[in-house]
Design a protein around this motif. Structure first.
Motif, mmCIF file in Angstrom:
data_model
loop_
_atom_site.group_PDB
_atom_site.id
_atom_site.type_symbol
_atom_site.label_atom_id
_atom_site.label_comp_id
_atom_site.label_asym_id
_atom_site.label_seq_id
_atom_site.Cartn_x
_atom_site.Cartn_y
_atom_site.Cartn_z
ATOM 1 N N THR A 148 -10.205 5.102 -2.416
ATOM 2 C CA THR A 148 -10.020 4.690 -1.030
ATOM 3 C C THR A 148 -9.554 3.245 -1.002
ATOM 4 O O THR A 148 -10.170 2.379 -1.632
ATOM 5 N N ASP A 149 -8.475 2.986 -0.301
ATOM 6 C CA ASP A 149 -7.979 1.627 -0.094
ATOM 7 C C ASP A 149 -8.814 0.968 1.002
ATOM 8 O O ASP A 149 -8.825 1.420 2.141
ATOM 9 N N GLY A 201 -11.693 3.485 5.092
ATOM 10 C CA GLY A 201 -10.344 3.287 4.583
ATOM 11 C C GLY A 201 -9.390 4.371 5.003
ATOM 12 O O GLY A 201 -9.788 5.512 5.253
ATOM 13 N N PRO A 202 -8.102 4.066 5.087
ATOM 14 C CA PRO A 202 -7.117 5.024 5.552
ATOM 15 C C PRO A 202 -6.851 6.161 4.589
ATOM 16 O O PRO A 202 -6.300 7.175 4.968
ATOM 17 N N HIS A 203 -7.231 6.006 3.342
ATOM 18 C CA HIS A 203 -6.976 7.044 2.347
ATOM 19 C C HIS A 203 -8.273 7.746 1.942
ATOM 20 O O HIS A 203 -8.365 8.350 0.893
ATOM 21 N N GLY A 204 -9.311 7.654 2.747
ATOM 22 C CA GLY A 204 -10.623 8.187 2.404
ATOM 23 C C GLY A 204 -10.684 9.694 2.541
ATOM 24 O O GLY A 204 -9.718 10.383 2.829
ATOM 25 N N GLY A 205 -11.924 10.210 2.365
ATOM 26 C CA GLY A 205 -12.145 11.637 2.461
ATOM 27 C C GLY A 205 -12.218 12.262 1.086
ATOM 28 O O GLY A 205 -11.844 11.682 0.082
ATOM 29 N N LYS A 226 3.035 -9.782 3.271
ATOM 30 C CA LYS A 226 2.778 -8.488 2.657
ATOM 31 C C LYS A 226 1.422 -8.478 1.978
ATOM 32 O O LYS A 226 0.900 -9.521 1.570
ATOM 33 N N ARG A 227 0.841 -7.289 1.868
ATOM 34 C CA ARG A 227 -0.449 -7.137 1.193
ATOM 35 C C ARG A 227 -0.211 -6.536 -0.174
ATOM 36 O O ARG A 227 0.186 -5.379 -0.304
ATOM 37 N N ILE A 228 -0.468 -7.345 -1.210
ATOM 38 C CA ILE A 228 -0.321 -6.879 -2.590
ATOM 39 C C ILE A 228 -1.641 -7.001 -3.362
ATOM 40 O O ILE A 228 -1.695 -6.692 -4.543
ATOM 41 N N ASP A 229 -2.699 -7.454 -2.683
ATOM 42 C CA ASP A 229 -4.027 -7.626 -3.290
ATOM 43 C C ASP A 229 -4.959 -6.570 -2.703
ATOM 44 O O ASP A 229 -4.981 -6.362 -1.482
ATOM 45 N N PHE A 230 -5.760 -5.938 -3.575
ATOM 46 C CA PHE A 230 -6.476 -4.740 -3.161
ATOM 47 C C PHE A 230 -7.931 -4.719 -3.622
ATOM 48 O O PHE A 230 -8.263 -5.173 -4.714
ATOM 49 N N VAL A 231 -8.762 -4.125 -2.772
ATOM 50 C CA VAL A 231 -10.063 -3.586 -3.140
ATOM 51 C C VAL A 231 -9.957 -2.084 -2.925
ATOM 52 O O VAL A 231 -9.602 -1.629 -1.833
ATOM 53 N N ALA A 232 -10.222 -1.300 -3.955
ATOM 54 C CA ALA A 232 -10.170 0.155 -3.853
ATOM 55 C C ALA A 232 -11.441 0.726 -4.466
ATOM 56 O O ALA A 232 -11.937 0.204 -5.476
ATOM 57 N N VAL A 233 -11.969 1.789 -3.862
ATOM 58 C CA VAL A 233 -13.270 2.320 -4.290
ATOM 59 C C VAL A 233 -13.197 3.831 -4.455
ATOM 60 O O VAL A 233 -12.360 4.501 -3.858
ATOM 61 N N SER A 234 -14.125 4.358 -5.277
ATOM 62 C CA SER A 234 -14.180 5.805 -5.468
ATOM 63 C C SER A 234 -14.523 6.485 -4.155
ATOM 64 O O SER A 234 -15.353 6.003 -3.374
ATOM 65 N N LYS A 235 -13.864 7.602 -3.900
ATOM 66 C CA LYS A 235 -13.999 8.277 -2.614
ATOM 67 C C LYS A 235 -15.373 8.891 -2.438
ATOM 68 O O LYS A 235 -15.972 9.404 -3.382
ATOM 69 N N GLY A 236 -15.846 8.867 -1.207
ATOM 70 C CA GLY A 236 -17.093 9.520 -0.854
ATOM 71 C C GLY A 236 -16.831 10.756 -0.030
ATOM 72 O O GLY A 236 -15.731 11.306 -0.029
ATOM 73 N N PRO A 276 0.788 -1.239 0.000
ATOM 74 C CA PRO A 276 0.000 0.000 0.000
ATOM 75 C C PRO A 276 0.819 1.288 0.000
ATOM 76 O O PRO A 276 0.425 2.273 -0.613
ATOM 77 N N ALA A 277 1.959 1.289 0.708
ATOM 78 C CA ALA A 277 2.755 2.507 0.811
ATOM 79 C C ALA A 277 3.742 2.680 -0.336
ATOM 80 O O ALA A 277 4.512 3.651 -0.340
#
Length: 306
Positions: free
Chosen positions: A233-234, A265-269, A249-259, A220-221
């Motif tokens: 958003t992760d 999620g840590p990258h939201g907003g 390690k986490r290399i598989d993701f679900v990511a969504v359009s921000k609301g 993620p980073a």
């Protein structure tokens, strides 16, 4: 590819899909659509899973084991990576995308990265790529080209190639864009940098709720993934995904359009309610059917007028 262009093409979807290398198939049974939540959104469970061409951590091809594991996720939409279609002996020359869809009673869209001439004249093409399984009707599909460094060319150079799959599914009448990807695996991030730029450009063409599923082959980073978190958003499950038996390690993701404020999620907003997807929870189940573990996320997708 905008929703407006998709809507115009919907009556010819099956023909267009065949010409673009995208495989679509209907499920064996209708889906029961969840009711809207009190907050005005529709719950949707999604997952991403690198299926390792049907082989588990033991290296044994076992599609029955994989079907059982996928069924246990109870997901409405699943993004798959490393999917074979008549590719070779490692997967018994079988059509994994089609078989999984039939056995799980789901719609399927397959987007090949490689599509090679058949081993025998008149046989099916040997294909390898990504796929989306969905309980909801797939109303359109496209196989986008992004930068790749071919594993089939003895002297590859970065160049546009297919294998970034996109579908639109209808959830209570709301079009939701779902993308599935498999980014470059090499230690040098240069190709992934280009792939992230391509991904953002393609996704920017679409409006409404967006969900990106995939094996990013980076954590993620990682600097090359940072641009994604400007719009997405992760859905952080708080656990690693690779390797399956003892993940580190986490290399598989679900990511969504921000609301708006309060999005998960840590990258939201940022952003607003139109096209918002909220992450309610995410987790990593154990896996005995692949060399990756899946990521599963419960989402809340905004309905029109909310």
């Amino acid at each position: 590819m905008s929703l407006r262009r998709r809507t115009a093409r919907t009556p010819q979807l099956l023909l267009a899909a065949a010409l673009s290398g995208v495989l679509l198939a209907p499920p064996a049974a209708a889906v029961t659509t969840p009711r809207p939540s009190p907050g005005g959104g529709v719950p949707l469970r999604v997952a991403t899973y690198n299926i390792h061409a049907g082989a588990g951590p033991d290296g044994v091809f076992d599609l029955d084991r994989q079907v059982a594991e996928l069924r246990s996720l109870d997901a409405d939409v699943i993004g798959l990576q490393e999917v074979d279609r008549h590719w070779g002996a490692r997967s018994a020359w079988r059509d994994l995308a089609g078989e999984l869809a039939r056995r799980l009673r789901m719609h399927v869209s397959f987007a090949p990265i490689y599509s090679l001439d058949p081993a025998e004249p008149g046989g099916p093409r040997a294909e390898f790529g990504v796929a989306v399984l969905s309980r909801h009707r797939i109303v359109s599909a496209e196989n986008h080209r992004i930068t790749r460094l071919s594993t089939q060319d003895p002297n590859p150079v970065p160049a546009p190639a297919p294998g970034f799959g996109e579908v639109v599914v209808r959830v209570r009448g709301l079009p939701v864009h779902v993308y599935v990807t498999h980014l470059d695996y090499r230690p040098d991030p240069a190709v992934r940098v280009a792939q992230v730029a391509d991904t953002r450009r393609i996704m920017a063409e679409d409006r409404g709720p967006k969900i990106l599923l995939g094996d990013f082959n980076a954590e993620p980073a990682a600097a090359e993934l940072a641009p994604l978190w400007k719009e997405l958003t992760d859905a952080d499950p708080g656990a690693p995904t690779f390797p399956a038996q003892a993940p580190v390690k986490r290399i598989d993701f679900v990511a969504v359009s921000k609301g708006g404020p309060g999005g998960g999620g840590p990258h939201g907003g940022g952003g607003g309610p139109r096209g918002a997807v909220t992450v309610r929870r995410a987790w990593v189940p154990e896996s005995t059917a692949s060399d990756h573990r899946p990521v599963v996320a419960d989402l809340l997708v905004r309905t029109r007028g909310r």
